[in-house]
Design an enzyme around this catalytic site. Sequence first.
Site, mmCIF file in Angstrom:
data_model
loop_
_atom_site.group_PDB
_atom_site.id
_atom_site.type_symbol
_atom_site.label_atom_id
_atom_site.label_comp_id
_atom_site.label_asym_id
_atom_site.label_seq_id
_atom_site.Cartn_x
_atom_site.Cartn_y
_atom_site.Cartn_z
ATOM 1 N N HIS A 1 -2.202 1.235 7.500
ATOM 2 C CA HIS A 1 -2.683 1.335 6.120
ATOM 3 C C HIS A 1 -2.630 2.801 5.699
ATOM 4 C CE1 HIS A 1 -4.418 0.139 2.411
ATOM 5 N NE2 HIS A 1 -5.586 0.731 2.598
ATOM 6 N N CYS B 1 0.806 -1.229 0.000
ATOM 7 C CA CYS B 1 0.000 0.000 0.000
ATOM 8 C C CYS B 1 0.836 1.274 0.000
ATOM 9 C CB CYS B 1 -0.995 -0.007 1.162
ATOM 10 S SG CYS B 1 -0.271 -0.198 2.801
ATOM 11 N N ASP C 1 -8.763 4.593 -2.895
ATOM 12 C CA ASP C 1 -7.815 3.562 -2.477
ATOM 13 C C ASP C 1 -7.273 2.877 -3.724
ATOM 14 O OD1 ASP C 1 -6.519 1.172 -1.551
ATOM 15 O OD2 ASP C 1 -7.546 1.431 0.358
#
EC number: 3.5.1.52
Length: 395
Positions: free
Chosen positions: A232, A198, A249
Amino acid sequence: MTPPIKSPSSSSVDYGKLSEQLMIAYTKDVLQRNLQKFHGEQHRQQFKQLLNQPVIKSIHSLSGIIVRYRHNNSELDKALDTIDLPKIFERLEIREKTNKDKNLDYDDLLVLELLNYFKNDFFKWVNSPDCPSCGSNEDVQGLGAINPSSSKTISQSQAIIDQVSVIEVHECKKCKQKIEFPRINNPVTLLTTRRGRCGEWVNCFMLILQALIGGGDDDSDRIRYVWNQEDHVWCEYYSLSSKRWIHLDPCEGVYDEPLLYCNNWGKRMSYVIGFNYNYMIDLSDKYIVPEKQIPKNSIVNVQNVNFVISYSNGINQLKHFKRIEQQQQQQEVDVNEQRNLAFLKLYHNFLVPYNKEINQLKPELTKTTPSTDLPSGRQSGSTEWTKSRGENGES
């Protein structure tokens, strides 16, 4: 007999000028309070001491992250040269023709298409790195992490250029070969490597997003890095048509679904903080539902976090005011007018957007209906990994 006092007629009052005077007075007051509150030695020492706390240190370390994606035209040009613009705009044209959502304007459709292109055509998710000998990653086991200075495959100078934070060490069980996987933070390097988790996904995506919609002037503030204390990161962009910050995202290819993490992943979270060019802001109420809220005070003192956010924003406003003043000095206007123009710019670029968003983030105004189209659980990452993180939709 004393003649009655006449009130000024509406035609004699310059309401535009009066409005500007009120804006200038308010901005002066805010800056003065910031000077008194944040330039004192007591507050500087308080801020310095708070940086010893891991969560506070993490938040502060990201306070200037947006600069990474701005102001370097050669890097932005490289981003545009690297992606397949003809493919993106060809698909964008199809989106325009088939779009039935009147709330989505051209910019929004462009962001949607970039999201689709980035996830499906450009970047690759890495569970475990491929073995350089056999090419497989199916039987690769993680052994831990090392500092870049201990690497056997990357020079220290290259690690600095690539902004490598840590290097994971893996081993291929078939070949018994050690594999190093550097965690790269430089978005320009990521345009070439195009792989990661991520952190890498968001870093690279945001550089491209800035190149496409960011605008070329210092006043533009349309991209935001979003950090979650529970490991995250994602991002947002400011929609000109909707006049609000919209969740993105890139790892999941998801658009405007702020409850994705709580409702679809089942993720419990404490803090979500957003970092855009003009300010940082606590977005926890936007992304965390009450039943998934980890008590903030169980992680870090809430008042300390609020102080650090206020302190950082206050210092940032003062710095930007000086920058705006210096820009105004290049104009052929007198000193008082220069300062007034700088006050007005700060008012419109900083104070109004921040105060407006703070009001929008009140818990009673942030309730969002989750999409029923989203699958349960995190889609990026292996099954074992998402389960170990409480992101598989079962909790």
